[in-house]
Scaffold this motif. Structure first.
Motif, PDB file in Angstrom:
ATOM      1  N   LEU A  96      -4.972 -12.986 -10.100  1.00 42.64           N
ATOM      2  CA  LEU A  96      -6.182 -13.024  -9.111  1.00 42.64           C
ATOM      3  C   LEU A  96      -5.980 -11.891  -8.021  1.00 42.64           C
ATOM      4  O   LEU A  96      -7.129 -11.371  -7.613  1.00 42.64           O
ATOM      5  N   GLY A  97      -4.786 -11.211  -7.952  1.00 39.12           N
ATOM      6  CA  GLY A  97      -4.685 -10.179  -6.975  1.00 39.12           C
ATOM      7  C   GLY A  97      -3.370  -9.410  -7.416  1.00 39.12           C
ATOM      8  O   GLY A  97      -2.297 -10.043  -8.058  1.00 39.12           O
ATOM      9  N   SER A 162     -13.085  -9.532 -22.472  1.00 36.86           N
ATOM     10  CA  SER A 162     -12.821 -10.130 -23.954  1.00 36.86           C
ATOM     11  C   SER A 162     -11.881 -11.392 -23.474  1.00 36.86           C
ATOM     12  O   SER A 162     -11.568 -11.713 -22.525  1.00 36.86           O
ATOM     13  N   ALA A 163     -11.539 -12.312 -24.721  1.00 35.31           N
ATOM     14  CA  ALA A 163     -10.689 -13.344 -24.796  1.00 35.31           C
ATOM     15  C   ALA A 163      -9.526 -12.905 -24.232  1.00 35.31           C
ATOM     16  O   ALA A 163      -8.921 -12.031 -24.238  1.00 35.31           O
ATOM     17  N   GLY A 164      -9.000 -14.006 -23.318  1.00 36.09           N
ATOM     18  CA  GLY A 164      -7.639 -13.926 -22.568  1.00 36.09           C
ATOM     19  C   GLY A 164      -7.887 -13.132 -21.259  1.00 36.09           C
ATOM     20  O   GLY A 164      -6.945 -13.021 -20.649  1.00 36.09           O
ATOM     21  N   ARG A 165      -9.131 -12.442 -20.991  1.00 37.43           N
ATOM     22  CA  ARG A 165      -9.131 -12.059 -19.511  1.00 37.43           C
ATOM     23  C   ARG A 165      -9.988 -12.633 -18.656  1.00 37.43           C
ATOM     24  O   ARG A 165     -10.494 -13.767 -19.139  1.00 37.43           O
ATOM     25  N   CYS A 166      -9.751 -12.270 -17.282  1.00 37.19           N
ATOM     26  CA  CYS A 166     -10.338 -13.194 -16.330  1.00 37.19           C
ATOM     27  C   CYS A 166     -10.804 -12.195 -15.109  1.00 37.19           C
ATOM     28  O   CYS A 166     -10.514 -11.288 -15.201  1.00 37.19           O
ATOM     29  N   ALA A 167     -11.770 -12.991 -14.399  1.00 40.86           N
ATOM     30  CA  ALA A 167     -12.080 -12.103 -13.223  1.00 40.86           C
ATOM     31  C   ALA A 167     -12.741 -13.025 -12.355  1.00 40.86           C
ATOM     32  O   ALA A 167     -13.515 -14.172 -12.705  1.00 40.86           O
ATOM     33  N   GLN A 168     -12.710 -12.494 -11.130  1.00 40.01           N
ATOM     34  CA  GLN A 168     -13.409 -13.501  -9.856  1.00 40.01           C
ATOM     35  C   GLN A 168     -14.534 -12.791  -9.544  1.00 40.01           C
ATOM     36  O   GLN A 168     -14.388 -11.513  -9.304  1.00 40.01           O
TER      37      GLN A 168
ATOM     38  N   GLY B  62     -13.482 -11.330  -5.040  1.00 44.21           N
ATOM     39  CA  GLY B  62     -12.848 -10.975  -6.098  1.00 44.21           C
ATOM     40  C   GLY B  62     -11.354 -10.986  -5.738  1.00 44.21           C
ATOM     41  O   GLY B  62     -10.767 -12.061  -5.448  1.00 44.21           O
ATOM     42  N   CYS B  63     -10.520  -9.825  -5.668  1.00 40.52           N
ATOM     43  CA  CYS B  63      -9.109 -10.166  -5.200  1.00 40.52           C
ATOM     44  C   CYS B  63      -8.781 -10.339  -3.752  1.00 40.52           C
ATOM     45  O   CYS B  63      -7.718 -10.317  -3.461  1.00 40.52           O
ATOM     46  N   ARG B  64     -10.072 -10.388  -2.962  1.00 38.01           N
ATOM     47  CA  ARG B  64      -9.709 -10.607  -1.617  1.00 38.01           C
ATOM     48  C   ARG B  64      -8.495  -9.559  -0.765  1.00 38.01           C
ATOM     49  O   ARG B  64      -8.142  -9.690   0.157  1.00 38.01           O
ATOM     50  N   ARG B  65      -8.436  -8.094  -1.364  1.00 39.51           N
ATOM     51  CA  ARG B  65      -7.861  -7.209  -0.670  1.00 39.51           C
ATOM     52  C   ARG B  65      -8.661  -6.363  -0.080  1.00 39.51           C
ATOM     53  O   ARG B  65      -9.909  -5.771  -0.723  1.00 39.51           O
ATOM     54  N   TRP B  66      -8.122  -5.640   1.167  1.00 43.36           N
ATOM     55  CA  TRP B  66      -8.597  -4.621   1.860  1.00 43.36           C
ATOM     56  C   TRP B  66      -8.388  -3.127   1.285  1.00 43.36           C
ATOM     57  O   TRP B  66      -7.365  -3.172   0.825  1.00 43.36           O
ATOM     58  N   PHE B  67      -9.407  -2.287   1.481  1.00 44.82           N
ATOM     59  CA  PHE B  67      -9.069  -1.193   0.946  1.00 44.82           C
ATOM     60  C   PHE B  67     -10.101  -0.065   1.587  1.00 44.82           C
ATOM     61  O   PHE B  67     -11.101  -0.239   2.679  1.00 44.82           O
ATOM     62  N   ASN B  68      -9.754   1.164   1.601  1.00 38.83           N
ATOM     63  CA  ASN B  68     -10.701   2.225   2.294  1.00 38.83           C
ATOM     64  C   ASN B  68     -11.584   2.982   1.323  1.00 38.83           C
ATOM     65  O   ASN B  68     -11.297   3.092   0.122  1.00 38.83           O
ATOM     66  N   LEU B  69     -12.656   3.303   1.870  1.00 34.37           N
ATOM     67  CA  LEU B  69     -13.622   4.117   1.091  1.00 34.37           C
ATOM     68  C   LEU B  69     -13.963   5.536   1.640  1.00 34.37           C
ATOM     69  O   LEU B  69     -14.261   5.396   3.009  1.00 34.37           O
TER      70      LEU B  69
END
Lengths: 226, 97
Positions: A96-97, A162-168, B62-69
């Protein structure tokens, strides 16, 4: 630990099991007989165990303790999953992160949380049982990718997901975690398309289901009992 | 619509992110010693520059992380992305009037 008979799926009131294998009347009248086959199959996969795990990836003690408890090493590469692992429970670990994972089990979430907590005793890590926060909508079929693309800003092309990948991400503005379970030619994809598990927060579940059902009408929808 | 390169998840749609304003604004070490005007300056006043701005974003869906641009406020072009705590990269000078 919650008693199983008290658990209540957020989509239970929609009576999906009773509607299983139903094909929407829209596509039966609109398309030729050849096209009458449902392009998308959807069903709820409720009552999964979800455990949120946070800790320092790359720390030897942490990595080995988790691997020992789960029977599988934590996925370090972004947007990937790992599993089912050496143990017999068919768990899946989602990235997730950089320091956050989900352990998804078909069984008991609190028991999995206890197992991890025991393994990580004394370490700087956090284990939280979040089983009751979400439900899972399973989507598969030849047009499953088209259906999700209507509401999800992710690049769902096989070279990216693809299969086996995830994303929020978001789907129809609702926060979701997407896990592709089958590729286009996968065995489980009987309708000839990819298969996805969409984890959605309970309070968004009815909204997202109805949105998906509406969006799937043009492809022909079959409801499955998972 | 921007395609923002999250340093953890890769390129994602702008709708997944939230904006955090200008980056590298240091909190005064001794806030009690500041005058109201100086405090207001820290809290509210920003250069609102035309050109490349170093700014904070969070990948909230998404991953809920902070970053800079480093983003050009005129062309919206993203020149660089770097993690929290990292030094801002060298970016080309813009010459807007």
């Amino acid at each position: 630990m919650g008693d199983s008979f008290l658990r209540h799926s957020p989509l239970a009131h929609l009576g999906l099991a009773a509607r299983a294998t139903e094909v929407s009347e829209f596509e039966a009248t609109k398309f030729e007989a050849d096209d009458a086959e449902a392009g998308v199959a959807m069903g709820e996969r409720p009552y999964r165990g979800l455990v949120n795990l946070r800790g320092p990836a790359g720390d030897k003690a942490f990595d080995s303790a988790v691997e020992k408890a789960l029977g599988v090493a934590l996925p370090i590469e972004p947007n990937t999953t790992a599993g089912p692992g050496k143990n017999k429970d068919s768990l899946r670990v989602f990235w997730l992160g950089p320091d956050e994972w989900w352990v998804v089990t078909p069984g008991d979430g609190p028991a999995m949380a206890d197992r991890l907590r025991t393994a990580l005793a004394g370490q700087k890590a956090a284990v939280t049982d979040v089983s009751e926060s979400r439900t899972c909508i399973h989507i598969r079929g030849a047009r499953a990718r088209d259906l999700l693309s209507k509401g999800c800003p992710l690049d769902l092309h096989p070279r990216m997901l693809s299969a086996g990948r995830c994303a929020q991400s978001l789907c129809a503005k609702a926060m979701v975690a997407l896990h592709q379970t089958e590729d286009d030619s996968g065995d489980g994809a009987k309708e000839g398309g990819p298969a996805y598990d969409v984890y959605v927060l309970n309070s968004f579940a009815e909204y997202l289901w109805l949105w998906l059902e509406d969006a799937a009408r043009e492809y022909g929808l079959r409801i499955t009992a998972e | 619509m921007l395609l923002i390169p999250c340093p953890y998840c890769g390129e994602r749609d702008e709708t997944e992110f939230s904006y955090g304003g200008e980056a590298h604004i240091e909190r005064p070490k001794d806030p009690e010693k500041l005058s109201d005007a100086e405090w207001a300056d820290y809290v509210f006043m920003r250069p609102n520059s035309k050109g490349i701005l170093l700014e904070r974003w969070v990948h909230s869906h998404g991953c809920r992380r902070w970053f800079n641009l480093a983003r050009d406020t005129v062309t919206y072009k993203i020149h660089a992305v770097y993690r929290m705590g990292e030094k801002p990269p060298r970016v080309p000078k813009t010459d807007y009037v």
